[in-house]
Design a protein around this motif. Structure first.
Motif, short mmCIF file in Angstrom:
data_model
loop_
_atom_site.label_atom_id
_atom_site.label_comp_id
_atom_site.label_asym_id
_atom_site.label_seq_id
_atom_site.Cartn_x
_atom_site.Cartn_y
_atom_site.Cartn_z
N PHE A 19 0.83 -1.21 0.00
CA PHE A 19 0.00 0.00 0.00
C PHE A 19 0.86 1.26 0.00
N PHE A 20 1.88 1.31 0.85
CA PHE A 20 2.66 2.54 0.95
C PHE A 20 3.51 2.78 -0.29
N ILE A 21 3.95 1.72 -0.95
CA ILE A 21 4.61 1.93 -2.24
C ILE A 21 3.66 2.62 -3.20
N GLY A 22 2.43 2.13 -3.26
CA GLY A 22 1.44 2.75 -4.14
C GLY A 22 1.06 4.15 -3.72
N PHE A 23 0.95 4.37 -2.41
CA PHE A 23 0.56 5.68 -1.90
C PHE A 23 1.59 6.74 -2.28
N PHE A 24 2.87 6.46 -2.00
CA PHE A 24 3.91 7.42 -2.36
C PHE A 24 4.11 7.49 -3.87
N GLY A 25 3.88 6.37 -4.56
CA GLY A 25 3.94 6.40 -6.02
C GLY A 25 2.87 7.29 -6.61
N ALA A 26 1.67 7.28 -6.01
CA ALA A 26 0.59 8.15 -6.49
C ALA A 26 0.95 9.62 -6.31
N ILE A 27 1.54 9.94 -5.17
CA ILE A 27 1.98 11.33 -4.95
C ILE A 27 3.03 11.72 -5.98
N TRP A 28 3.96 10.81 -6.23
CA TRP A 28 5.02 11.07 -7.21
C TRP A 28 4.43 11.32 -8.60
N ALA A 29 3.52 10.44 -9.04
CA ALA A 29 2.94 10.59 -10.38
C ALA A 29 2.12 11.87 -10.49
N LEU A 30 1.44 12.23 -9.42
CA LEU A 30 0.59 13.42 -9.45
C LEU A 30 1.40 14.68 -9.75
N PHE A 31 2.62 14.75 -9.22
CA PHE A 31 3.44 15.94 -9.40
C PHE A 31 4.47 15.80 -10.50
N ILE A 32 4.89 14.56 -10.79
CA ILE A 32 5.96 14.39 -11.76
C ILE A 32 5.45 14.48 -13.19
N MET A 33 4.19 14.10 -13.42
CA MET A 33 3.69 14.10 -14.81
C MET A 33 3.63 15.51 -15.39
#
Length: 628
Positions: A404-418
């Motif tokens: 879950f936490f891999i996905g949670f921080f990955g979602a934050i990353w994708a939200l700002f990195i894209m």
């Protein structure tokens, strides 16, 4: 972190259930959590913005009412999922996991019993009732009791605290009596006569192992001990007092007579734990939660502010269910002890009756050790399934939370990195990729890298597209429909579980019964139908309208059958997997248990793979492009 938690440098008040899992699992989880969090910060801080080429336009520009609705639904869906997953952490941090102990509180509990007696003398009398043996009466003095407990143990007697009345206690005479009986033992325990609370955990060990306890006043060796040491063999000394009570200089004087070990901690609660955990050759309890095997461990629990009760309970150290002394505050179980109990709580593989079971005896009245403290200890030592600790965290649960936490921080990353690194990506991918990572975890992050890494950018028909091979287009197309769709399914399911589900027997005798019971059919419909409708109206529909330059409703009509095929196939994969792990593997959980995220994320990933096949067919047939 496990090391610091064990030695008391770090405590996690009310998050002790985390340490019900093996330290290896805890360490892996914390490494994954720290690496994921650090990667988010490092990646966002070091990412240089890419500027768009001439003649292109950033597809995220130009918000309208439909896009605001789309964005709002995504935010609401993510908030529901995060609220559901955050519930267990908030519950633990605010109250302690399973801390509502009203139903558990009583004079006698399953794992923790209170020795009858509201005064130390009454507890001493209870020892006689509990253990059928000849009594050895001692004065109402904790140090005197500590000295005579090994004597009573060696003679097969029951030490009765406070039964001997009158006069000043002659400690020198008691020590002389003890050394005359036990002086040939290779071990001697040295305690301070000034602070009985520090002496008693050592006295419990000495009573069980039948070694003498010698109290020291003002750092001077008693005459009877000097005589023994001068005329006998070298001894091994265990000094159960911190430096503030017995100085290093005193220990240096003892070194002339043998090996000297200071076994003490200024923190009185850790001091007792040191004596419970440690073992030196043939001496010491050795109940170390790092290396223990499940066994029938027993403890006495007392308040260091009332050491008289602990002294009265000394027969617990050497009779029947014997064990070490631990300390706690009055109103709540001490954090270090709570954490220690959670680490020791036994696991069963088949049935709870298999055991083993822990046992704690509380010595002291409710003012000394409250019922709340007793109940918390009872909860911490409850026997658990190794797969689901119920009130604690199992290694399997940590697997789900790591995911879950891999996905949670990955979602934050994708939200700002894209927007920063992929300025050509359109509005809709910037929504469904973060949602996909939130739901699919590392699988979503891997899919993102496969979809965008080193993929050439094209500008066609006023749209920016990424040139990908068919399999990568199928993967991207699957994320388009399932990224937000699966999130909607999970959110819908959680809301209906939270508020209650409608009861219906409409499908009881119909052909739909093959899906399971009527309730199972309703659950499936509740998961899938809202996801299909919302995804068609606000995501796939308007996105396909933009891609093909069609009106809104034309895009919805074109997207609807595609969404139905993707979501139904994904839901079947998710539902079958969830049914298997919950019914066959017995991972039945709910949101107030730590394990509940594990079957949820495993099932979501299975749904993604199930939807890949029809999406690949649709990409090959030209129904979906998968180039966004």
């Amino acid at each position: 972190m496990g090391y610091f938690a064990e030695n008391g440098t770090l405590t996690l008040p009310r998050l002790e259930p985390l340490f019900a899992a093996p330290y290896g699992s805890v360490t892996i989880f914390l490494i994954i959590f720290g690496a994921s969090l650090g990667s988010v910060f490092a990646s966002l801080a070091s990412a240089d913005p890419l500027h768009r080429s001439e003649g292109t336009q950033e597809a995220g520009a130009g918000m309208n009412l439909k896009k605001w609705f789309t964005w709002g639904i995504a935010v609401l869906t993510a908030a529901i999922i995060l609220s559901a997953t955050g519930y267990i952490w908030i519950l633990s941090a605010a109250y302690g996991n399973g801390s509502d102990q009203d139903s558990r509180i009583g004079y006698t509990m399953k794992n923790v019993q209170r020795v009858p007696g509201d005064t130390p003398v009454q507890v001493g009398n209870s020892m006689v009732d509990m253990y059928a043996a000849e009594p050895l009466e001692v004065p109402a003095d904790p140090i005197a009791a500590a000295v005579m407990a090994p004597v009573a143990a060696s003679r097969g007697q029951i030490l009765v605290y406070g039964a001997e009345e009158g006069g000043e206690v002659d400690l020198e005479a008691l020590v002389e009596e003890s050394l005359s009986l036990l002086g040939d033992r290779p071990v001697i325990v040295i305690v301070s006569a000034e602070e009985p609370a520090y002496a008693l955990p050592a006295a419990y060990a000495a009573a069980y192992f039948r070694v003498p306890v010698v109290p020291v006043e003002e750092g001077s060796v008693p005459q009877s001990l000097q005589t023994l040491l001068e005329n006998g063999e070298e001894k091994t000394f265990f000094v159960a007092a911190p430096e503030s009570l017995l100085s290093d200089r005193f220990l240096e004087e003892l070194e002339a007579f043998g090996e000297v070990n200071r076994v003490a901690d200024e923190n009185i609660y850790l001091h007792a734990l040191v004596w419970a955990r440690s073992r030196w050759g043939d001496f010491g309890w050795g109940i170390d939660e790092d290396f223990h095997f499940d066994a029938y461990y027993n403890f006495a629990l007392a308040n260091p502010e009332t050491p008289e009760f602990a002294a009265a309970g000394l027969p617990i150290a050497y009779q029947s269910n014997y064990g070490p002394l631990l300390y706690t505050e009055s109103e709540d179980l001490n954090d270090e002890v709570d954490q220690y109990f959670w680490r020791l709580s036994p696991d069963y593989f088949a049935f709870p009756s298999d055991g083993p079971f822990m046992n704690v005896r509380v010595v002291g009245g409710p003012e000394s050790v409250s019922y709340n403290t007793q109940a918390r200890a009872d909860l911490a030592l409850e026997v658990h399934s190794f797969k689901d600790q119920m009130t604690g965290v199992s290694g399997l649960a940590f697997l789900g939370w790591s995911w879950f936490f891999i996905g949670f921080f990955g979602a934050i990353w994708a939200l700002f990195i894209m927007p920063k690194r992929l300025p050509y990506s359109s509005f809709y991918p910037r929504i469904y990729w973060p949602m996909a990572m939130l739901v699919f975890g590392p699988v979503g992050i891997l899919a993102f890298l496969l979809a965008y890494h080193e993929r050439p950018v094209m500008y066609m028909d006023n749209m920016v597209k990424f040139r990908r091979p068919p399999w990568a287009r199928a993967l991207s197309g699957t994320i388009m429909s399932t990224g937000i769709g699966m999130a909607l399914m999970i959110a819908s399911m959680y809301l209906f579980e939270f508020f209650g589900m409608p009861l219906s027997l409409s499908f009881e005798f119909t052909w739909l019964y093959w899906l399971g019971s009527p309730m199972t059919t309703i659950m499936w419909l509740i998961m899938v139908i809202p996801a299909i409708i919302v995804s068609s109206l606000f995501y796939m529909g308007p996105m396909m309208g933009d891609m093909h330059q069609k009106k809104y409703w034309e895009g919805v009509k074109q997207a609807f059958p595609i969404v139905v095929l993707s979501m139904v196939s994904a839901s079947i994969g998710m539902y079958v997997t969830a049914w298997y792990v919950m019914q066959w593997r017995d991972w039945m959980t709910n949101e107030d248990l730590w394990l509940w995220v594990t079957p949820l994320w495993i099932s979501a990933a299975a749904g993604l793979f199930a939807a890949l096949v029809p999406n690949y067919i649709m990409v090959k047939a030209g129904w979906k492009e998968g180039e966004m």
